[in-house]
Design a protein around this motif. Structure first.
Motif, PDB file in Angstrom:
ATOM      1  N   TRP A  42     110.695 -75.573  48.696  1.00 23.48           N
ATOM      2  CA  TRP A  42     110.617 -76.906  49.295  1.00 23.48           C
ATOM      3  C   TRP A  42     111.738 -77.744  48.696  1.00 23.48           C
ATOM      4  CZ3 TRP A  42     105.283 -79.873  49.439  1.00 23.48           C
ATOM      5  CH2 TRP A  42     105.364 -80.909  50.390  1.00 23.48           C
ATOM      6  N   ALA A  72     101.518 -75.960  56.738  1.00 24.97           N
ATOM      7  CA  ALA A  72     102.162 -75.325  55.581  1.00 24.97           C
ATOM      8  C   ALA A  72     101.225 -74.403  54.821  1.00 24.97           C
ATOM      9  CB  ALA A  72     102.709 -76.400  54.640  1.00 24.97           C
ATOM     10  N   LYS A  97     103.145 -79.966  45.765  1.00 26.75           N
ATOM     11  CA  LYS A  97     103.148 -78.511  45.910  1.00 26.75           C
ATOM     12  C   LYS A  97     102.223 -77.862  44.877  1.00 26.75           C
ATOM     13  CE  LYS A  97     106.500 -74.669  45.745  1.00 26.75           C
ATOM     14  NZ  LYS A  97     107.949 -74.348  45.638  1.00 26.75           N
ATOM     15  N   LEU A 104     107.547 -83.974  45.641  1.00 27.11           N
ATOM     16  CA  LEU A 104     107.290 -82.722  46.342  1.00 27.11           C
ATOM     17  C   LEU A 104     106.731 -81.675  45.380  1.00 27.11           C
ATOM     18  CD1 LEU A 104     110.527 -82.431  48.548  1.00 27.11           C
ATOM     19  CD2 LEU A 104     108.371 -83.597  49.070  1.00 27.11           C
ATOM     20  N   THR A 155     116.584 -78.919  44.784  1.00 29.37           N
ATOM     21  CA  THR A 155     115.598 -77.846  44.777  1.00 29.37           C
ATOM     22  C   THR A 155     115.093 -77.617  43.356  1.00 29.37           C
ATOM     23  OG1 THR A 155     117.027 -75.942  44.292  1.00 29.37           O
ATOM     24  CG2 THR A 155     117.053 -76.789  46.564  1.00 29.37           C
ATOM     25  N   SER A 182     111.960 -82.257  53.041  1.00 25.64           N
ATOM     26  CA  SER A 182     111.400 -83.598  53.211  1.00 25.64           C
ATOM     27  C   SER A 182     112.295 -84.629  52.550  1.00 25.64           C
ATOM     28  CB  SER A 182     110.002 -83.688  52.582  1.00 25.64           C
ATOM     29  OG  SER A 182     109.129 -82.717  53.111  1.00 25.64           O
ATOM     30  N   TRP A 190     112.305 -72.503  54.443  1.00 28.62           N
ATOM     31  CA  TRP A 190     112.237 -73.662  53.555  1.00 28.62           C
ATOM     32  C   TRP A 190     111.486 -74.793  54.247  1.00 28.62           C
ATOM     33  CZ3 TRP A 190     114.444 -74.827  48.661  1.00 28.62           C
ATOM     34  CH2 TRP A 190     115.214 -73.803  48.104  1.00 28.62           C
ATOM     35  N   ALA A 191     110.795 -75.595  53.456  1.00 26.56           N
ATOM     36  CA  ALA A 191     110.346 -76.907  53.908  1.00 26.56           C
ATOM     37  C   ALA A 191     111.347 -77.912  53.355  1.00 26.56           C
ATOM     38  CB  ALA A 191     108.947 -77.215  53.398  1.00 26.56           C
TER      39      ALA A 191
END
Length: 254
Positions: A133, A92, A124, A120, A53, A113, A110-111
């Motif tokens: 995310w 999203a 973003k 990401l 994260t 992937s 949360w997303a």
């Protein structure tokens, strides 16, 4: 000249009142379905999952961020994509507006992937999003929750998605033109694009344990797709014969 039925205000009102009863019945059925979702048995998760994260490595329990409930949107952004899926991106677009409300109602959003975190983060930033995310790169998380598959599963035709085998457009060979277009928009080919799928999974934390409570996929995500809720109430409805939408920063581009 329009081919649609033209009527008086009185005729419209009579038809609208009849439709109103059908809409109320649909609302009641939707409420009943929501209760059935909440009555599903919980499945304890004992497997360890790690996510990357913006603030470092985190466990599944840590994604709750002090709340008792967690909603994870399985965002299609595979390791080999150069950009997130267009469909997931349009869904999203609505996350930032609701995330603060969920967070103040004991629910973390949360997303997640499979793409590495730097990809990401860059995407973003491009999209102007602020919702959290996480990358599940190197984890079994997406595979265990049936939103990622191996090339071997794909070749052998044993992909099981949305609670059935080979039932999705991304399972068809050769790939439908729409899948080819969406794959190209993510910078990859249809087979690679199709190794990742969209979905939503719900979790609860109680007495120090984390439980999986619900998952939905494919058309089960329609309720999250804000623009379609509006189009369903527009005079011409969804009015589509193929892919028509783009990422929000791509409209007006050739």
């Amino acid at each position: 000249m329009t081919k649609h039925t033209i009527g008086t205000r009185e005729e419209w009102l009579a038809a609208r009142i009849e439709l109103n009863e059908a809409e109320k019945e649909l609302t009641r059925r939707s409420d009943a379905l929501a209760r059935r979702r909440q009555e599903l048995p919980w499945v304890r998760i004992d497997k360890t999952y790690r996510f990357e994260t913006d603030v470092g490595s985190a466990s599944l329990a840590e994604l709750f961020r002090g709340r008792s409930q967690l909603l994870v949107y399985h965002f299609m952004f595979g390791p080999d994509y150069t950009a997130g899926c267009m469909s997931c991106s349009s869904i999203a677009d609505g996350f930032d507006g609701i995330a603060v409300h969920l967070e103040n109602h004991d629910v973390a959003l949360w997303a997640v992937s499979r793409a590495p975190l730097p990809k990401l983060q860059a995407y973003k930033q491009r999209m102007g999003w602020t919702f959290p995310w996480a990358s599940s790169a190197g984890s079994d998380f997406n595979f265990d929750f049936n939103v990622a598959f191996t090339a071997a599963q794909q070749r052998e035709g044993i992909v099981e998605y949305n609670y059935r085998r080979a039932g999705h457009a991304m399972d068809i060979t050769p790939a439908p033109e729409a899948v080819v277009q969406f794959a190209a928009a993510s910078g990859t080919d249809a087979p690679t694009y199709s190794l990742d799928r969209p979905g939503l999974s719900a979790f609860v934390r109680e007495d120090g344990a984390v439980y999986h409570t619900y998952s939905t996929f494919a058309r089960g995500l329609d309720g999250l797709w804000g623009m379609y809720q509006w189009l369903d109430r527009a005079p011409k409805g969804r009015n589509e014969t193929g892919p028509w939408f783009r990422r929000h920063d791509e409209y007006g581009k050739p």
